[in-house]
Design a protein around this motif. Structure first.
Motif, PDB file in Angstrom:
ATOM      1  N   GLU A   1       1.024  -0.722  -0.193  1.00 51.39           N
ATOM      2  CA  GLU A   1      -0.035   0.001   0.578  1.00 51.39           C
ATOM      3  C   GLU A   1       0.933   0.734  -0.114  1.00 51.39           C
ATOM      4  O   GLU A   1       1.732   0.563   0.862  1.00 51.39           O
ATOM      5  N   LEU A   2       0.565   1.584  -0.512  1.00 52.71           N
ATOM      6  CA  LEU A   2       1.210   3.214  -1.078  1.00 52.71           C
ATOM      7  C   LEU A   2       1.012   4.600  -0.698  1.00 52.71           C
ATOM      8  O   LEU A   2      -0.833   4.452  -0.985  1.00 52.71           O
ATOM      9  N   GLN A   3       1.402   5.563   0.277  1.00 51.84           N
ATOM     10  CA  GLN A   3       1.084   6.871   0.293  1.00 51.84           C
ATOM     11  C   GLN A   3       1.143   7.945  -0.334  1.00 51.84           C
ATOM     12  O   GLN A   3       2.469   8.073   0.200  1.00 51.84           O
ATOM     13  N   LEU A   4       0.738   8.513  -1.237  1.00 51.00           N
ATOM     14  CA  LEU A   4       1.163   9.757  -1.771  1.00 51.00           C
ATOM     15  C   LEU A   4       1.165  10.884  -0.893  1.00 51.00           C
ATOM     16  O   LEU A   4       0.685  11.142  -0.175  1.00 51.00           O
ATOM     17  N   ASN A   5       1.565  11.857  -1.498  1.00 52.18           N
ATOM     18  CA  ASN A   5       2.011  12.862  -1.492  1.00 52.18           C
ATOM     19  C   ASN A   5       1.001  14.114  -1.357  1.00 52.18           C
ATOM     20  O   ASN A   5       0.511  14.214  -0.177  1.00 52.18           O
ATOM     21  N   ASP A   6      -0.177  13.870  -2.091  1.00 49.64           N
ATOM     22  CA  ASP A   6      -1.676  14.237  -1.723  1.00 49.64           C
ATOM     23  C   ASP A   6      -2.361  12.960  -1.163  1.00 49.64           C
ATOM     24  O   ASP A   6      -4.107  14.011  -0.598  1.00 49.64           O
ATOM     25  N   GLY A   7      -2.070  12.124   0.020  1.00 50.30           N
ATOM     26  CA  GLY A   7      -2.808  12.166   1.251  1.00 50.30           C
ATOM     27  C   GLY A   7      -3.462  10.636   0.633  1.00 50.30           C
ATOM     28  O   GLY A   7      -4.289   9.780   1.069  1.00 50.30           O
ATOM     29  N   SER A   8      -3.000  10.249  -0.695  1.00 45.37           N
ATOM     30  CA  SER A   8      -4.401   9.079  -1.553  1.00 45.37           C
ATOM     31  C   SER A   8      -3.733   7.657  -1.319  1.00 45.37           C
ATOM     32  O   SER A   8      -2.654   7.670  -0.746  1.00 45.37           O
TER      33      SER A   8
END
Lengths: 169, 140
Positions: free
Chosen positions: B10-17
């Motif tokens: 699971e990746l959490q991206l910089n935009d929070g997604s």
């Protein structure tokens, strides 16, 4: 897909004839990829002489998502008394099967080889430092040879545990 | 041993997604997505297993990295062990300024960090080899 690799034995001129996937090898006085009691009984290695060299490569049966690399080889550091096991790593070139740059298996003592038992978990041998990503690609060769001295006890060689590893990305 | 990875990611991206990743899928390591990843989590497919959850926070300017290491027997104490897989270890971490920072996880739940060559890996291989020899000696 997770990569799936199998071991293949290479025989004949320049060790260019690839076997099917193997689950065992025979150190014998002949060049073949057969693994059976009958084969060993028919082609024993006389003490004081060498087995024919065994040429092994890993072949990619199922390609990785990206690549497989960092192929290492090691032993437990010791073997049967008076029976040397020699290893020569990173032989030839990998890539499209059956690979290139290897030599014809023979009973002549290997050159530029090493005592296989010097490759341990703390000092692994580099089987191949290259990276592969294509189905049916093969690694460089790992060449093994049994060298029983005249003092070796006749009979079956006490089978050793040899390990290898590779990274998948 | 199964021929699938024990983890998905699971990746959490910089935009929070949040993005779920199949680590076996070709092309999962899309550069732009990795560059915008700030948290990389390994999620065990079998939560009843000993595989731990592993969460790595990616520092500013670093990119997440992942690999697995397959350990196998070239030859074993018994016939027909050539090529037998023993276990797969997993490593997740981050890369910046030419340096990799790995966290390794093993099937017994062991974790080892900040090394390219985990010693737990070799200890587990040796233990597995011994167990196999003992098994054969006991006629199992």
């Amino acid at each position: 897909m997770v990569a799936s690799l199998s071991l293949r034995v290479y025989t004949g001129t320049n060790a260019a004839t690839e076997s099917a996937a193997v689950t065992g090898i025979d150190f014998i006085s002949a060049d073949n990829a057969t693994n059976s009691l009958a084969n060993r009984q028919a082609n024993p290695v006389t003490v004081g002489t060498n087995s024919f060299s065994k040429h092994l490569r890993l072949k990619i049966d199922t390609a990785p998502a990206n690549s497989v690399s960092n192929f290492k080889f090691w032993t437990d550091g010791s073997g049967q008394a008076n029976v040397g096991l020699r290893a020569k790593l990173a032989v030839g070139t990998g890539g499209a099967s059956p690979g290139t740059g290897d030599t014809t298996p023979s009973a002549t003592a290997l050159t530029s080889d090493a005592d296989a038992y010097t490759y341990t978990s703390g000092s692994k041998g580099t089987w191949d430092s290259a990276s592969y990503s294509t189905q049916d690609d093969v690694t460089k060769a790992l060449v093994l040879q049994l060298q029983p001295t005249v003092s070796a006890t006749p009979g079956n060689w006490t089978q050793e545990t040899l390990n290898y590893s590779y990274d998948e990305t | 041993m199964t021929d699938t990875f024990a983890y998905w990611a699971e990746l959490q991206l910089n935009d929070g997604s949040l993005v779920s990743i199949d680590l076996e899928q070709h092309g999962w390591a899309e550069p732009n997505r990795l560059a915008s990843t700030r948290v990389f989590t390994l999620v065990p497919k079998d939560t009843a297993s000993r595989w731990p959850f592993v969460r790595i926070h990616i520092p500013e300017g670093a990119k997440p990295i992942f690999k697995s290491r397959m350990n196998a027997r070239l030859m074993g104490a018994a016939a027909s062990e050539m090529g037998e897989p023993i276990f797969r270890a997993y490593a997740v971490g981050w890369f910046r300024d030419g340096d990799s920072h790995w966290t390794w996880v093993f099937p017994n739940g062991a974790i080892e960090t900040e090394t390219d060559e985990p010693t737990f890996n070799d200890l587990l291989v040796a233990a597995t080899n011994r167990a196999k020899v003992d098994q054969l000696s006991n006629g199992e």
